[in-house]
Motif scaffolding. Structure first.
Motif, PDB file in Angstrom:
ATOM      1  N   ALA A 185      61.229  57.959  50.707  1.00 45.76           N
ATOM      2  CA  ALA A 185      60.043  58.023  49.599  1.00 45.76           C
ATOM      3  C   ALA A 185      58.741  57.373  49.900  1.00 45.76           C
ATOM      4  O   ALA A 185      57.717  57.936  49.955  1.00 45.76           O
ATOM      5  N   LEU A 186      58.849  56.253  50.662  1.00 50.57           N
ATOM      6  CA  LEU A 186      57.954  55.174  50.956  1.00 50.57           C
ATOM      7  C   LEU A 186      57.126  55.832  52.075  1.00 50.57           C
ATOM      8  O   LEU A 186      55.912  55.704  52.482  1.00 50.57           O
ATOM      9  N   TYR A 187      58.123  56.469  53.046  1.00 49.05           N
ATOM     10  CA  TYR A 187      57.676  56.995  54.149  1.00 49.05           C
ATOM     11  C   TYR A 187      56.515  58.068  54.074  1.00 49.05           C
ATOM     12  O   TYR A 187      55.676  58.376  55.122  1.00 49.05           O
ATOM     13  N   VAL A 188      56.396  58.761  52.919  1.00 48.93           N
ATOM     14  CA  VAL A 188      55.766  59.923  52.787  1.00 48.93           C
ATOM     15  C   VAL A 188      54.366  59.339  52.540  1.00 48.93           C
ATOM     16  O   VAL A 188      53.081  59.692  53.442  1.00 48.93           O
ATOM     17  N   PRO A 189      53.813  58.420  51.889  1.00 48.07           N
ATOM     18  CA  PRO A 189      52.605  57.890  51.929  1.00 48.07           C
ATOM     19  C   PRO A 189      52.437  56.927  52.995  1.00 48.07           C
ATOM     20  O   PRO A 189      51.184  56.742  53.603  1.00 48.07           O
TER      21      PRO A 189
END
Length: 343
Positions: A185-189
């Motif tokens: 999830a963090l990797y997306v932004p």
């Protein structure tokens, strides 16, 4: 491949833990049809096929070759026995996916992609060498809240990003099983570029049934450009459900529905990103993320383009492997550059 107007024919490999919610979603999509099912337990496969009107059950996954357009590995692990828990069961992803990747067929693999970095590298090698489309990710990647957070970051209103503080509440605090959710999830932004990871367990055990696990894990990730992420993964649920595994499960049981994680689950994902001008945060429970994930897989089949770069999948897999290694060594562990290990 079936004709452009016919539904995409898929085979479901393994029922638990995500074969069921995936089937719930796919059953509502007119452009796809589950034609075949396989599980380690043949009786379970027949039960699953009857529940979701799947016409064929096979005793060997290779029997699906030539009869489906793609396969989905909804778990790729044997059911835990005794005191075992899902996250500690070794995955079988390489063995189950190999015959299809060798034939150049699209494959969706449950998270985490692989227990061992070598397995991840080999699956990617098979996919790239045979022109097979391959996808594996946490559905949290497709959370609407995460997409909104990415827009905030991409608009540059926060200025230069320095890092993030994250928290995840889980049903059982198994590192490799749940860390992928918040990390991806963090990797997306944030994007790729993880340099190193350091992991520490708490000393307070939490007992679920007869299984005892650490009450929490603390993790520190550093990106090559200096961004730093702290993460706390907390075990906060001990009301493990029990019952007949073949019964129709009420919403309280430990599996996601087609559109939302049930209220029974303690899952929550908190991400707060800091910039030198402002900060932004989200709390997500994953509404609609399974549907968007599966649509991304089907769209990948239709377009022939990777939904997620496999380089990113490999980096995330390596980050999880190094987090577990750090837990054992008590030291900061560095990731190898993706260009060195990418087949």
């Amino acid at each position: 491949m079936s004709s452009s107007t016919a539904p995409i024919r898929v085979g479901m490999i393994t029922v638990e833990p995500h074969g069921r919610p995936w089937a719930e979603v796919l059953s509502r999509m007119p452009d796809v049809k589950i034609e075949y099912a396989w599980d380690y337990d043949l009786d379970r496969a027949h039960w699953f096929a009857e529940k979701y009107s799947i016409p064929h059950v096979v005793e060997d996954v290779e029997e699906m070759i030539g009869k489906v357009d793609a396969v989905l590995i909804g778990g790729g692990r044997r059911q835990p026995t005794g005191d075992g828990i899902w996250g500690e069961e070794p995955d079988d992803h390489l063995r189950l996916s190999r015959p299809f990747l060798e034939k150049g067929m699209p494959v969706l693999i449950d998270k985490p992609f692989a227990d061992k970095l070598e397995d991840a590298i080999e699956m990617i090698r098979l996919a790239r060498n045979n022109g097979a489309l391959l996808m594996s990710c946490s559905a949290m990647r497709y959370s609407s809240e995460i997409a909104a957070l990415k827009e905030v970051v991409d608009d540059d209103g926060m200025g230069k990003i320095s890092g993030a503080i994250c928290m995840i509440g889980t049903g059982v605090a198994t590192l490799k099983w749940y860390i992928i959710h918040i990390l991806e999830a963090l990797y997306v932004p944030f994007g790729p570029g993880i340099e190193s990871v350091f992991t520490l367990p708490s000393h307070a055990p939490v007992v679920v049934g007869k299984a005892s696990t650490p009450g929490a894990y603390g993790l520190l990730f550093r990106w090559h450009d200096g961004r730093v992420v702290t993460m706390l993964m907390v075990e906060d649920e001990t009301d493990a459900a029990e019952g007949d595994e073949y019964d129709d499960r009420p919403p309280r049981i430990l599996w996601p529905t087609a559109t939302v994680v049930p209220p029974y689950l303690p899952f929550y994902y908190n991400i707060r990103i800091y910039g030198d001008m402002d900060w932004a945060d989200v709390r997500t429970v994953g509404k609609g993320c399974y549907t968007r994930k599966l649509r991304a897989f089907l769209n990948m089949i239709k377009t022939g383009e990777e939904a997620i770069p496999l380089e990113h999948t490999l980096e995330l897999t390596q980050a999880i492997v190094m987090a577990e290694k750090s837990l054992e060594s008590g030291k900061l562990e560095r990731l190898r550059p993706i260009e060195e290990i990418m087949p």
